[in-house]
Write an enzyme that holds these catalytic residues in place. Sequence first.
Site, PDB file in Angstrom:
ATOM      1  CE1 TYR A 250      57.062  13.782 -40.787  1.00  0.00           C
ATOM      2  CE2 TYR A 250      56.969  15.456 -39.062  1.00  0.00           C
ATOM      3  CZ  TYR A 250      57.582  14.359 -39.645  1.00  0.00           C
ATOM      4  OH  TYR A 250      58.709  13.829 -39.073  1.00  0.00           O
TER       5      TYR A 250
ATOM      6  CG  HIS B 263      57.255   7.935 -33.161  1.00  0.00           C
ATOM      7  ND1 HIS B 263      58.556   8.017 -32.726  1.00  0.00           N
ATOM      8  CD2 HIS B 263      57.155   8.831 -34.171  1.00  0.00           C
ATOM      9  CE1 HIS B 263      59.209   8.905 -33.460  1.00  0.00           C
ATOM     10  NE2 HIS B 263      58.387   9.424 -34.339  1.00  0.00           N
TER      11      HIS B 263
ATOM     12  CG  ASP C 253      55.855  10.199 -26.151  1.00  0.00           C
ATOM     13  OD1 ASP C 253      55.410   9.080 -26.479  1.00  0.00           O
ATOM     14  OD2 ASP C 253      56.852  10.691 -26.702  1.00  0.00           O
TER      15      ASP C 253
END
Length: 426
Positions: free
Chosen positions: A47, A323, A354
């Site tokens: 994850y 993301h 990011d």
Amino acid sequence: MAQNYGRARQNEIYSAGIHGRTPSVPTDFATLERRARARMSRRGWAYVAGGAGEGRTMAANREALDRWAIVPRMLRDTSDRDLATDLFGQTLPAPILFSPVGAGALAHDRADVHIGHAAAELGLPYIFSNQGCAPMEDVAAEMESVRPGAPRWFQLYWSTDDRLVRSLVSRAEAMGAAAIVVTLDTTMLGWRPQDLNLGSLPFARAEGIDQYTSDPTFWEIVAERLKGATKEKPEISIGAIKTLLSIARNVPGELRRNLTAPEPRAAVETFLDIYSRPSLNWDDLAVLRELTDLPIVLKGVLHPDDALEAVERGVDGIIVSNHGGRQVDGSISSTDALVDVVDAVSGRLKILVDSGFYTGSDVFKALALGADAVCIGRPHMYGLALNGADGARDAVANIVAELDLTLGLSGQSDVRTLTRSALKRL
């Protein structure tokens, strides 16, 4: 951050080395990642570390950074360096934020509380995850206990039920959020083979839904759905029993009751149905502006036209982000998108970035390319996995220290005055 933070951090580590002590959190990303993988479960690693599809976007994020080289300048007095930056009325000791990462308990129990503690120690903002593993109020209280007024923001996933949106925004204001960060790029989950190959969706096990199960409005929605639900006989299997145990542990209430009561399972089903709204569009931002006076930051902007639309809509800031390469395989890198967005916006709103920024030199490049600040994700999660709050703190402290040293060694003295002249495109 204290002046000469980089040297102070080095001296702290070297001084410990005199006594045979080495850092519990490695100071280079490759070793940090390798040790975190050895510590984390297969599900946790899949994850946190996994990406969309074949991982091309994750690779692109790093390759794009490598196409920019730092060009140091000599014979400049850099003895007095300044890492401070201003964002939405707050002066931060360094242009670095802790990114939101959902289902953080896969790396460490009550991850969000520990990350908040780490961020507060450094005086850097933590963007609370909407998919967190502790209620936002608990994280805020922990941060206050470490540093009164510690900066924090709140990430908002726009639910299909606007009542829940209103409740989450109201709670964010009450717990002291300095900004609302609307995540745009996860209106549906990307194709993530690492998770899919394990059949692992944390939220189906009530991992990462604590913002919801701590919200009275959410439970009202759950109750409404239960009234109209038809009873179906569930398939019984060992896996289903394990999932039920996970739900019972992660949803508030007494474990024995949670194992038999319909509400915990209904809460998970409700979350999965309403957590995000694919129909979200620009006009919805006006609704959010009516709900709050806090600065609104849009996370997930990659196209310069979207950045310009954000300016026209009166948005306060954007986070250029793919993301972490977890949504669209083959997407543009965050660094390449940053260049286009900065050029289009021309300073008319705050720009953060990011996805793929792991070191102090990475942060230096982002700032030189025009970012106002950089959000750090996987590094602090890996540090968390290794040593809890201290590990998350040290992982980001190392990045700040390297940024400070890179700044000085490149002949620069202030992060706010960095320009592309400090770089060369290869």
